[in-house]
Design an enzyme around this catalytic site. Sequence first.
Site, mmCIF file in Angstrom:
data_model
loop_
_atom_site.group_PDB
_atom_site.id
_atom_site.type_symbol
_atom_site.label_atom_id
_atom_site.label_comp_id
_atom_site.label_asym_id
_atom_site.label_seq_id
_atom_site.Cartn_x
_atom_site.Cartn_y
_atom_site.Cartn_z
ATOM 1 N N GLY A 1 -37.094 78.777 100.616
ATOM 2 C CA GLY A 1 -38.051 79.205 101.627
ATOM 3 C C GLY A 1 -37.823 80.658 102.001
ATOM 4 N N GLN B 1 -38.632 88.567 106.495
ATOM 5 C CA GLN B 1 -37.453 88.776 105.645
ATOM 6 C C GLN B 1 -37.702 89.802 104.550
ATOM 7 O OE1 GLN B 1 -36.778 84.328 105.041
ATOM 8 N NE2 GLN B 1 -34.682 85.088 105.011
ATOM 9 N N CYS C 1 -28.836 81.197 105.355
ATOM 10 C CA CYS C 1 -30.024 82.043 105.334
ATOM 11 C C CYS C 1 -29.761 83.233 104.418
ATOM 12 C CB CYS C 1 -30.335 82.526 106.753
ATOM 13 S SG CYS C 1 -31.763 83.597 106.870
ATOM 14 N N LEU C 2 -30.748 83.575 103.606
ATOM 15 C CA LEU C 2 -30.601 84.724 102.708
ATOM 16 C C LEU C 2 -30.336 86.015 103.471
ATOM 17 C CD1 LEU C 2 -33.474 84.101 100.162
ATOM 18 C CD2 LEU C 2 -31.030 84.146 99.650
ATOM 19 N N HIS D 1 -37.069 76.284 109.899
ATOM 20 C CA HIS D 1 -36.225 77.484 109.741
ATOM 21 C C HIS D 1 -37.106 78.710 109.477
ATOM 22 C CE1 HIS D 1 -32.484 79.518 107.964
ATOM 23 N NE2 HIS D 1 -33.463 80.316 107.569
ATOM 24 N N GLU D 2 -38.106 78.558 108.586
ATOM 25 C CA GLU D 2 -38.952 79.712 108.233
ATOM 26 C C GLU D 2 -39.868 80.108 109.393
ATOM 27 O OE1 GLU D 2 -37.952 81.216 105.815
ATOM 28 O OE2 GLU D 2 -36.871 79.623 104.786
ATOM 29 N N HIS E 1 -38.261 82.282 111.827
ATOM 30 C CA HIS E 1 -38.220 83.697 111.429
ATOM 31 C C HIS E 1 -39.416 84.464 111.991
ATOM 32 C CE1 HIS E 1 -34.771 84.324 108.818
ATOM 33 N NE2 HIS E 1 -35.049 83.269 108.082
#
Lengths: 174, 186
Positions: free
Chosen positions: A45, A50, A95-96, A132-133, A136
């Site tokens: 995701g 991001q 998380c990236l 989670h996304e 963001h």
Amino acid sequence: MPAREVLLYPDRRLKQVATPAQPGEAERVAADLLDTMDSLGHCVGLAAPQIGRLVRVVAVDVSDHPKAPENNGRLVLVNPRIVASSGSEIGREGCLSIPDLTANVRRATAIAVEHTAGRFESSGFEARCIQHEIDHLDGILFLDRVASLADDLFRRKRYAGSEDRGAGRPPSSS
Amino acid sequence: MRVVRGAYLRRVSQFAVIAVGRDRPGIAAAIAAGLLEVDGNIEDSRMTNLGGHFAVMLLVSTPSADREAVAAVLAPIRADLGLEALTVAPVADAAAAAAPDHVITVYGADHPGIVHAVTSGLAADGVNVADLQTRIGGAAGDPIYMMVLEVELGDCDAGAIGDRLREIAGANEVEIDLRPLEAEAL
């Protein structure tokens, strides 16, 4: 569309609230998100902030993930909103944008999502990813939602005064 | 193996045992074996790897042994394992265990002073820290420091504590969040 660089915290763009995406712009951002996801290989995701675009677009695809036998396939959500949720469970997230840190985060087990192209329901690991996304888009990182220390299962038994209720279950990992 | 039951019912001495050593298999086992020689009961404990060093914190009770006796059984273990630190100290009857009611998360670009800023702010308001753990992550060369605290606000005003933490967050360029600790029966 090229794959974009994924921003790393403490980049302040990751802590800002994204604005609603307009037609045209949404499609361009979505294409960049998908290309970036694909270039990363292991990514389930990604949210527009991001990749430095402060608009409300996210992409989620857990279809290859062993923890998500049931899923909605490759999702691109423009202006998504969680309109219903039920259940609650703790799972481990990373998380990236924050490499090498994971934490236990509480999320709803099942959600209903409205976006510009419709409405659908999701549960389990996919629902966790969507939550989670969408976080963001509001400048919320998973570290803002840490439920407790890593030994929370051990401790919660004590807080609840329920030592005799068994060990509970370990947190799922993602 | 000899099993001693009910030792905790008798009048006992309590000791804090603290050990640190370069991590390797067998540290916990060796210390536990040594304590058993003096009928030591590990009442509460935390053992964890801190940056490659295994750190052991124990609260041990024994029905008979004094500090010297406990230290004597642990000294050869320290030598055998090459432990970097080993301390045995008598402790008075323990106060009630802390009852944390809030969790505080702190994260930001790593720099010295984060732990001090947060904990001194809490201390100034009389907030008791029940548990504190830190981690370092983030990209290579650009580390992110993360700290999670369980704290006991007690009668302190959560709103005022939150305001103070926001000031600390701004001054130190970190994110800080204060939330009620989730108590949940599984």
